[in-house]
Design an enzyme around this catalytic site. Sequence first.
Site, PDB file in Angstrom:
ATOM      1  N   LYS A 146       9.093  -2.213  -0.100  1.00 29.72           N
ATOM      2  CA  LYS A 146       9.467  -0.836  -0.326  1.00 29.72           C
ATOM      3  C   LYS A 146       8.351   0.129   0.059  1.00 29.72           C
ATOM      4  O   LYS A 146       8.589   1.306   0.236  1.00 29.72           O
ATOM      5  CB  LYS A 146       9.775  -0.618  -1.827  1.00 29.72           C
ATOM      6  CG  LYS A 146      10.939  -1.396  -2.372  1.00 29.72           C
ATOM      7  CD  LYS A 146      11.141  -1.014  -3.864  1.00 29.72           C
ATOM      8  CE  LYS A 146      10.735  -2.171  -4.699  1.00 29.72           C
ATOM      9  NZ  LYS A 146      10.979  -1.966  -6.145  1.00 29.72           N
ATOM     10  N   ASP A 160       3.261  -0.443   5.474  1.00 26.46           N
ATOM     11  CA  ASP A 160       2.349   0.467   4.774  1.00 26.46           C
ATOM     12  C   ASP A 160       0.907   0.002   4.896  1.00 26.46           C
ATOM     13  O   ASP A 160       0.024   0.778   5.227  1.00 26.46           O
ATOM     14  CB  ASP A 160       2.755   0.619   3.293  1.00 26.46           C
ATOM     15  CG  ASP A 160       2.963  -0.713   2.581  1.00 26.46           C
ATOM     16  OD1 ASP A 160       2.874  -1.775   3.239  1.00 26.46           O
ATOM     17  OD2 ASP A 160       3.216  -0.706   1.368  1.00 26.46           O
ATOM     18  N   ASP A 192      -3.151  -6.388   4.573  1.00 25.68           N
ATOM     19  CA  ASP A 192      -4.267  -6.859   3.748  1.00 25.68           C
ATOM     20  C   ASP A 192      -4.611  -8.299   4.147  1.00 25.68           C
ATOM     21  O   ASP A 192      -5.345  -8.503   5.109  1.00 25.68           O
ATOM     22  CB  ASP A 192      -3.878  -6.725   2.268  1.00 25.68           C
ATOM     23  CG  ASP A 192      -5.009  -7.074   1.321  1.00 25.68           C
ATOM     24  OD1 ASP A 192      -6.171  -7.071   1.744  1.00 25.68           O
ATOM     25  OD2 ASP A 192      -4.722  -7.336   0.133  1.00 25.68           O
ATOM     26  N   LYS A 216      -6.763  -3.139   5.971  1.00 22.81           N
ATOM     27  CA  LYS A 216      -7.967  -3.543   5.231  1.00 22.81           C
ATOM     28  C   LYS A 216      -8.461  -4.837   5.853  1.00 22.81           C
ATOM     29  O   LYS A 216      -8.122  -5.926   5.376  1.00 22.81           O
ATOM     30  CB  LYS A 216      -7.623  -3.808   3.746  1.00 22.81           C
ATOM     31  CG  LYS A 216      -7.315  -2.586   2.939  1.00 22.81           C
ATOM     32  CD  LYS A 216      -7.511  -2.841   1.445  1.00 22.81           C
ATOM     33  CE  LYS A 216      -6.353  -3.535   0.807  1.00 22.81           C
ATOM     34  NZ  LYS A 216      -6.325  -3.378  -0.672  1.00 22.81           N
ATOM     35  N   PHE A 243      -8.384  -1.127  -3.862  1.00 23.74           N
ATOM     36  CA  PHE A 243      -6.955  -1.049  -4.148  1.00 23.74           C
ATOM     37  C   PHE A 243      -6.505   0.404  -4.124  1.00 23.74           C
ATOM     38  O   PHE A 243      -7.002   1.229  -4.873  1.00 23.74           O
ATOM     39  CB  PHE A 243      -6.621  -1.704  -5.494  1.00 23.74           C
ATOM     40  CG  PHE A 243      -5.155  -1.975  -5.608  1.00 23.74           C
ATOM     41  CD1 PHE A 243      -4.603  -3.100  -5.039  1.00 23.74           C
ATOM     42  CD2 PHE A 243      -4.320  -1.061  -6.240  1.00 23.74           C
ATOM     43  CE1 PHE A 243      -3.238  -3.335  -5.102  1.00 23.74           C
ATOM     44  CE2 PHE A 243      -2.947  -1.285  -6.311  1.00 23.74           C
ATOM     45  CZ  PHE A 243      -2.416  -2.426  -5.738  1.00 23.74           C
ATOM     46  N   VAL A 244      -5.570   0.713  -3.233  1.00 22.76           N
ATOM     47  CA  VAL A 244      -5.122   2.100  -3.061  1.00 22.76           C
ATOM     48  C   VAL A 244      -3.664   2.248  -3.461  1.00 22.76           C
ATOM     49  O   VAL A 244      -2.886   1.298  -3.394  1.00 22.76           O
ATOM     50  CB  VAL A 244      -5.320   2.578  -1.599  1.00 22.76           C
ATOM     51  CG1 VAL A 244      -6.794   2.704  -1.280  1.00 22.76           C
ATOM     52  CG2 VAL A 244      -4.628   1.654  -0.603  1.00 22.76           C
ATOM     53  N   ASP A 263       2.088   1.167  -4.285  1.00 21.52           N
ATOM     54  CA  ASP A 263       2.221   1.142  -5.747  1.00 21.52           C
ATOM     55  C   ASP A 263       1.205   0.249  -6.427  1.00 21.52           C
ATOM     56  O   ASP A 263       0.584  -0.616  -5.800  1.00 21.52           O
ATOM     57  CB  ASP A 263       3.608   0.618  -6.123  1.00 21.52           C
ATOM     58  CG  ASP A 263       3.733  -0.889  -5.898  1.00 21.52           C
ATOM     59  OD1 ASP A 263       3.422  -1.348  -4.784  1.00 21.52           O
ATOM     60  OD2 ASP A 263       4.104  -1.616  -6.836  1.00 21.52           O
TER      61      ASP A 263
END
Length: 180
Positions: free
Chosen positions: A42, A98, A101, A129, A152-153, A159
């Site tokens: 999402k 989005d 990682d 990242k 952590f963003v 979210d």
Amino acid sequence: MERDIKKVLLSQEQIQNRIAELGRELMADYADKNPVFVGVLKGVVVFYADMIRAFNAPCQLDFMWISSYKGTQSTGNMLVRQDVSADLKGRHVVILEDILDSGRSLQFTYQHLLDKGAASVRICTLLDKPEGRKHGITIQVDYTGFTIPNEFVVGYGLDYNEKYRNLPYVGILKPEVYEK
Ligand code: IMP
Ligand code: MG
């Protein structure tokens, strides 16, 4: 929500400026290809809505929803919760994500869409990242919005426990929020 944010990493203005540039790059490569933009739900929804409006040529929209569920190994397996609806045979696909990682979800998504017979699959991610990349993950990104440190963003779709997705910027979450 704001009081849980340690620092604004990327402002709304920075994000919008970068999306306009990415839109021009995608236009140069795909304006005459009627690409299928596959959004990975999402977290991508906010970036997706802005990105497709920065692409000023015919295109088709589609979505996938995947989640990683932890098996007995620490590697974690990927589960397709909702697959794309378009027939991708012979189509030029651009995956919108989005954040990249460890790279596991994109590596999986990339192979999954290639297996459906797409003519080409490229990846466009808002955030990368690189320090989070897991050993053995070889995925290459074609379009990157911002390379960010290993923090952590949240916000702009991202979210923590389903919260903060609607913040209009990308911020670093205060560690005490997830240490609670
Ligand atoms: P990967 O498979 O480890 O590359 O994970 C990518 C997914 O993990 C993203 O689509 C996000 O859902 C989540 N993720 C990774 N880093 C962050 C972060 O800093 N904030 C929020 N979600 C994140
Ligand atoms: Mg995601």
